[in-house]
Design an enzyme around this catalytic site. Sequence first.
Site, PDB file in Angstrom:
ATOM      1  N   GLU A 141    -129.283  67.836  34.645  1.00 58.57           N
ATOM      2  CA  GLU A 141    -129.088  66.227  34.255  1.00 58.57           C
ATOM      3  C   GLU A 141    -128.876  65.460  35.751  1.00 58.57           C
ATOM      4  O   GLU A 141    -129.572  64.974  35.496  1.00 58.57           O
ATOM      5  CB  GLU A 141    -128.415  65.975  33.319  1.00 58.57           C
ATOM      6  CG  GLU A 141    -128.466  66.904  32.083  1.00 58.57           C
ATOM      7  CD  GLU A 141    -129.208  65.736  31.174  1.00 58.57           C
ATOM      8  OE1 GLU A 141    -128.560  64.814  30.849  1.00 58.57           O
ATOM      9  OE2 GLU A 141    -130.281  65.911  31.110  1.00 58.57           O
ATOM     10  N   ASP A 152    -125.146  65.530  27.208  1.00 59.48           N
ATOM     11  CA  ASP A 152    -126.014  66.037  26.203  1.00 59.48           C
ATOM     12  C   ASP A 152    -126.509  67.458  26.715  1.00 59.48           C
ATOM     13  O   ASP A 152    -126.980  68.695  25.947  1.00 59.48           O
ATOM     14  CB  ASP A 152    -127.392  65.341  27.173  1.00 59.48           C
ATOM     15  CG  ASP A 152    -127.275  63.823  26.874  1.00 59.48           C
ATOM     16  OD1 ASP A 152    -126.215  63.406  26.362  1.00 59.48           O
ATOM     17  OD2 ASP A 152    -128.189  63.300  27.312  1.00 59.48           O
TER      18      ASP A 152
END
Length: 344
Positions: A141, A152
């Site tokens: 990420e 997330d």
Amino acid sequence: MLSEVLLVSAPGKVILHGEHAVVHGKVALAVALNLRTFLRLQPHSNGKVDLNLPNIGIQRAWDVAKLQMLDTSFLKQGDVTALTPEQMEKLKEVAGFPEDCADHEHLAVLSFLYLYLSICQSQRWTEESLELINKWAFQGERVIHGNPSGVDNAVSTWGGALRYQQGKISSLKRPPALKILLTNTKVPRSTKALVAGVRSRLLKFPEIVAPLLTSIDAISLECERLLGEMAAAPAPEHYLVLEELIDMNQHHLNALGVGHASLDRLCQVTMAHGLHSKLTGAGGGGCGITLLRPDLEQPEVEAMKQALTSCGFDCWETSIGAPGVSVHMAASLDPPVRQALDGL
């Protein structure tokens, strides 16, 4: 060395409440969706590492021997560490990208290469654990988003529903399987610019914006309390309160300046069908969620989906609280999923 096909999946996620306020220390509630991304790892004898990302039209291949000859000492194999800007530039050289590449396609390839070079060439494999998966996913990420919150990857790893505040993530126990409609307005937006806009508005109007952020925090906390009640004994009145919270939060987000005409249209279309929607994530376009009450008849849902599709939007019926990262056997997959994967 992988000796057979390995199929894994992880759920998508949405923010129920707390967008933008979470940047300023408030609570955000994130939930996993029963919409999943599948990854198939398959051994080859052609001496290449092949990457195929059909949803974004990427196909790349690298010679394993050439990768092994590269100087990758700038990566600490086996250790879950963040890339420095200098390491990112070297990774771009390995990928053969120009220095100024920044689009999502290039970043997706860089994230894959980083994880491959850091994990797959390591000789220190240990038993996989969710914590390790989460840490590596977070670093992937960071390659793409720079400074993500960690929400997330955590939601996709563990599934269910999570509470996030100031870097601390905790699971909500037994979240109810609420049905929602996820709508993509297909309007692109910059999360970084939207976050900066809220910060600018807070600095300009502190006595107006600070109470908005506090109110969004209260909405998140009330939703968390309500979900706890619903896990034990859901009742029709719970859904009415959830709808009120959705409406209030959407108005607050508009006041923060992160709304968009496409999201207003989404709310108008669903309200015409007696349903309640809000943006999810950064706003400025992007996606919205609509709560689907359990008493809703399927023809009503189909009519609303058709109306949204007529606006140029994409829609998916799904539910929250999906399981986290999973390993699958082919027999356990739904036929449409098996067909799609066989076509890769």
